[in-house]
Design a protein around this motif. Sequence first.
Motif, mmCIF file in Angstrom:
data_model
loop_
_atom_site.group_PDB
_atom_site.id
_atom_site.type_symbol
_atom_site.label_atom_id
_atom_site.label_comp_id
_atom_site.label_asym_id
_atom_site.label_seq_id
_atom_site.Cartn_x
_atom_site.Cartn_y
_atom_site.Cartn_z
ATOM 1 N N ASN A 103 -12.768 14.838 -61.143
ATOM 2 C CA ASN A 103 -12.910 13.986 -62.560
ATOM 3 C C ASN A 103 -13.522 12.965 -62.723
ATOM 4 O O ASN A 103 -13.817 12.477 -63.683
ATOM 5 N N SER A 104 -14.136 12.370 -61.561
ATOM 6 C CA SER A 104 -15.069 11.108 -61.603
ATOM 7 C C SER A 104 -16.497 11.668 -62.344
ATOM 8 O O SER A 104 -17.206 10.674 -63.053
ATOM 9 N N ILE A 105 -16.829 12.751 -62.433
ATOM 10 C CA ILE A 105 -18.096 13.068 -63.105
ATOM 11 C C ILE A 105 -17.749 14.293 -64.141
ATOM 12 O O ILE A 105 -18.645 14.506 -64.737
ATOM 13 N N LEU A 147 -22.077 11.579 -63.703
ATOM 14 C CA LEU A 147 -21.329 11.916 -64.951
ATOM 15 C C LEU A 147 -22.486 11.945 -66.319
ATOM 16 O O LEU A 147 -22.298 12.874 -66.682
ATOM 17 N N THR A 157 -11.385 13.627 -57.399
ATOM 18 C CA THR A 157 -12.796 13.244 -57.175
ATOM 19 C C THR A 157 -13.530 13.984 -58.435
ATOM 20 O O THR A 157 -14.663 13.254 -58.914
ATOM 21 N N SER A 174 -14.212 11.178 -51.997
ATOM 22 C CA SER A 174 -13.867 9.883 -52.109
ATOM 23 C C SER A 174 -12.848 9.241 -51.197
ATOM 24 O O SER A 174 -12.569 9.948 -50.112
ATOM 25 N N PRO A 213 -19.420 3.530 -56.912
ATOM 26 C CA PRO A 213 -18.723 3.848 -58.370
ATOM 27 C C PRO A 213 -20.079 4.176 -59.293
ATOM 28 O O PRO A 213 -19.973 5.074 -60.182
ATOM 29 N N PHE A 261 -21.431 7.899 -59.037
ATOM 30 C CA PHE A 261 -20.435 8.932 -59.824
ATOM 31 C C PHE A 261 -20.814 8.727 -61.203
ATOM 32 O O PHE A 261 -20.672 9.676 -61.970
ATOM 33 N N GLN A 262 -20.909 7.386 -61.743
ATOM 34 C CA GLN A 262 -21.466 7.330 -63.225
ATOM 35 C C GLN A 262 -22.751 7.918 -63.494
ATOM 36 O O GLN A 262 -22.733 8.486 -64.633
#
Length: 279
Positions: A71-73, A48, A69, A23, A41, A44-45
Amino acid sequence: MIIDSAHAKNLKLATWNVEWLVSQKDIEVTPIPHDVLLRQPSDFQELLQYNSKLDADIVALQEVGSIGTLNSIFPKNQYLFFISNDPVAQHPALAIRKNIFDHIQQNPDLTELNHAAFSRPLRSGLDVTVYTQHDSIRILVVHLKSGCQDYPLDRQQLKKSCLLLKEQQPILQEWIKKRLEEKQAFIILGDFNRVVSPNEFFFKELSTKTSLTIPTAYKANPCWNGNYFIDGFLLDPITTQWLIPNSLRVMKYKEQDFDQQNKLSDHCPVSIRLSIPDK
């Protein structure tokens, strides 16, 4: 060994090189090469969503900037996170689903893999022990030196990347030797940056003291039009007994345009399943 599934803990283990999962905050601490594109963004989505589809209990990751970072996925309410302490931009990490182990212990990093004698810092091994009620597994997550996927390491003249990879081999061999002396079940997994097979020098040197299992040996990886595996698993004789036969899987991305690699990763998640006796 036949394990009664009614008295076993079935786990899905995966390894996934997420290719520069960093990030803006990460690169303010540790700069990265100028040609690396930061994800948006929406990227990352999408990762995820792929992680939700993967749905693994233990995921070894490579090229992670920080736990924040990651935690974004990986949802924080579902996983526990562990990361190496290397002073570099890319780290090996582990995401472990909550409430499946009685205890988890992060051991000192295998810093010898990132030795000061190397021309520039490489990546240490992330060393974690997970405990069930009756067993424990030592997990070593690695991301070895790139640039020597299939060049023979037993030749006298080696290019620099192969020399560095060859220097990492006895470090892993010594780690394996210690686990054998402790009678400790173990798995080494991650991005070997090497096509590892039983008849190849790198593997044969690692397995001089015991028999190791390579679920990916001699198999083609269908990720991004296919090649032989450089991501995978080395299992000791104990964890080999727990390996569910034919459980090796690769989660391909629905996107097949190579331009999508910068948004997703140039590696696909690779997984196996274990059935660990619960009595």
